[in-house]
Each structure stands twice: as C-alpha cells, then as structure tokens.
Design a protein around this motif. Structure first.
Motif, PDB file in Angstrom:
ATOM      1  N   ASN A  54       8.529   1.755 -10.182  1.00 43.39           N
ATOM      2  CA  ASN A  54       7.538   2.661  -9.623  1.00 43.39           C
ATOM      3  C   ASN A  54       6.365   1.811  -9.156  1.00 43.39           C
ATOM      4  O   ASN A  54       5.785   1.057  -9.946  1.00 43.39           O
ATOM      5  CB  ASN A  54       7.098   3.665 -10.695  1.00 43.39           C
ATOM      6  N   SER A  55       6.002   1.904  -7.883  1.00 45.72           N
ATOM      7  CA  SER A  55       4.965   1.023  -7.330  1.00 45.72           C
ATOM      8  C   SER A  55       3.613   1.208  -8.014  1.00 45.72           C
ATOM      9  O   SER A  55       2.854   0.246  -8.159  1.00 45.72           O
ATOM     10  CB  SER A  55       4.827   1.221  -5.822  1.00 45.72           C
ATOM     11  N   LEU A  56       3.294   2.419  -8.460  1.00 41.94           N
ATOM     12  CA  LEU A  56       2.018   2.628  -9.153  1.00 41.94           C
ATOM     13  C   LEU A  56       2.007   1.917 -10.506  1.00 41.94           C
ATOM     14  O   LEU A  56       0.987   1.357 -10.909  1.00 41.94           O
ATOM     15  CB  LEU A  56       1.738   4.121  -9.320  1.00 41.94           C
ATOM     16  N   HIS A  57       3.138   1.914 -11.198  1.00 41.01           N
ATOM     17  CA  HIS A  57       3.225   1.188 -12.468  1.00 41.01           C
ATOM     18  C   HIS A  57       3.116  -0.320 -12.246  1.00 41.01           C
ATOM     19  O   HIS A  57       2.464  -1.020 -13.017  1.00 41.01           O
ATOM     20  CB  HIS A  57       4.532   1.505 -13.184  1.00 41.01           C
ATOM     21  N   VAL A  58       3.760  -0.814 -11.195  1.00 44.30           N
ATOM     22  CA  VAL A  58       3.705  -2.244 -10.894  1.00 44.30           C
ATOM     23  C   VAL A  58       2.268  -2.677 -10.624  1.00 44.30           C
ATOM     24  O   VAL A  58       1.814  -3.707 -11.119  1.00 44.30           O
ATOM     25  CB  VAL A  58       4.624  -2.596  -9.702  1.00 44.30           C
ATOM     26  N   LEU A  74      -4.784   4.527  -7.496  1.00 43.27           N
ATOM     27  CA  LEU A  74      -4.868   5.477  -6.396  1.00 43.27           C
ATOM     28  C   LEU A  74      -4.346   4.782  -5.160  1.00 43.27           C
ATOM     29  O   LEU A  74      -4.831   3.718  -4.788  1.00 43.27           O
ATOM     30  CB  LEU A  74      -6.324   5.912  -6.189  1.00 43.27           C
ATOM     31  N   GLN A  75      -3.337   5.379  -4.535  1.00 42.34           N
ATOM     32  CA  GLN A  75      -2.720   4.772  -3.356  1.00 42.34           C
ATOM     33  C   GLN A  75      -2.698   5.798  -2.233  1.00 42.34           C
ATOM     34  O   GLN A  75      -2.286   6.942  -2.429  1.00 42.34           O
ATOM     35  CB  GLN A  75      -1.308   4.312  -3.687  1.00 42.34           C
ATOM     36  N   TYR A  76      -3.126   5.379  -1.051  1.00 43.23           N
ATOM     37  CA  TYR A  76      -3.143   6.275   0.112  1.00 43.23           C
ATOM     38  C   TYR A  76      -1.716   6.641   0.491  1.00 43.23           C
ATOM     39  O   TYR A  76      -0.848   5.783   0.557  1.00 43.23           O
ATOM     40  CB  TYR A  76      -3.853   5.591   1.278  1.00 43.23           C
ATOM     41  N   ALA A  77      -1.470   7.919   0.731  1.00 45.82           N
ATOM     42  CA  ALA A  77      -0.150   8.384   1.143  1.00 45.82           C
ATOM     43  C   ALA A  77      -0.143   8.558   2.655  1.00 45.82           C
ATOM     44  O   ALA A  77       0.441   7.759   3.376  1.00 45.82           O
ATOM     45  CB  ALA A  77       0.205   9.685   0.446  1.00 45.82           C
ATOM     46  N   LEU A  81      -4.091  12.217   2.017  1.00 47.28           N
ATOM     47  CA  LEU A  81      -3.470  12.508   0.726  1.00 47.28           C
ATOM     48  C   LEU A  81      -3.287  11.201  -0.045  1.00 47.28           C
ATOM     49  O   LEU A  81      -3.150  10.132   0.552  1.00 47.28           O
ATOM     50  CB  LEU A  81      -2.111  13.193   0.926  1.00 47.28           C
ATOM     51  N   TYR A  82      -3.303  11.308  -1.353  1.00 42.71           N
ATOM     52  CA  TYR A  82      -3.195  10.128  -2.204  1.00 42.71           C
ATOM     53  C   TYR A  82      -2.193  10.370  -3.329  1.00 42.71           C
ATOM     54  O   TYR A  82      -2.001  11.493  -3.771  1.00 42.71           O
ATOM     55  CB  TYR A  82      -4.562   9.781  -2.815  1.00 42.71           C
ATOM     56  N   TYR A  83      -1.580   9.265  -3.774  1.00 45.54           N
ATOM     57  CA  TYR A  83      -0.706   9.316  -4.947  1.00 45.54           C
ATOM     58  C   TYR A  83      -1.536   8.932  -6.140  1.00 45.54           C
ATOM     59  O   TYR A  83      -2.421   8.132  -6.069  1.00 45.54           O
ATOM     60  CB  TYR A  83       0.459   8.315  -4.842  1.00 45.54           C
TER      61      TYR A  83
END
Length: 83
Positions: A54-58, A74-77, A81-83
């Motif tokens: 999972n890129s957020l975990h990495v 926080l990553q821009y989708a 929108l954001y993840y």
C-alpha cells in the motif's frame, strides 16, 4: 543505472528473487490493474510469492519518520480529492 546494467554487474538472475512486490493502491485503477497482473504473471512464472504494498503505508514507514511519533499521510488523488 538501469536494471539490466545492475543485473549484468552482479550476475543477478530472476530465479534469485525471494519474492516479487507491487503497489496495490491507492492510485490509478488502470495502472494498478496493469501492475498487479504483470506481477502475478511474473510470480507464477518464477514460482515466487507476491508482496502487495500500500503506497500510503510505504510513505509512512520511511526511515526517520518513526522518530517523530504518529504519522499521517495525505496524497493527492485527482480533482481536489485526497487519499
């Protein structure tokens, strides 16, 4: 340095892998589908297990971030929108 150059320099063979890994999101649906299907085929051909990432975990588990306490990613989708 490309993968092929590293492979030649260190006499690396695909059979030397212990596992193969791929990102499973969040991200582009089509990109993830392509990545997962490629890795599944590669893993099956090499008889290796697949490690889904999972890129957020990495991002959250980067060295040095554990020392700052709780980490939120926080990553821009797209379209604000954001993840």
């Amino acid at each position: 340095t490309s993968f092929l150059q590293l492979r030649e320099k260190h006499s690396f063979k695909p059979q030397d892998l212990q596992f193969v890994a791929t990102g499973v999101g969040p991200g582009s649906f089509t990109g993830i589908r392509v990545s997962v299907n490629f890795i599944r085929a590669l893993a099956q051909a090499l008889s290796k297990p697949v490690l889904p990432l999972n890129s957020l975990h990495v991002i959250a588990l980067q060295p040095g971030l554990k020392s700052v306490g709780r980490v939120r990613v926080l990553q821009y989708a797209f379209r604000n929108l954001y993840y």
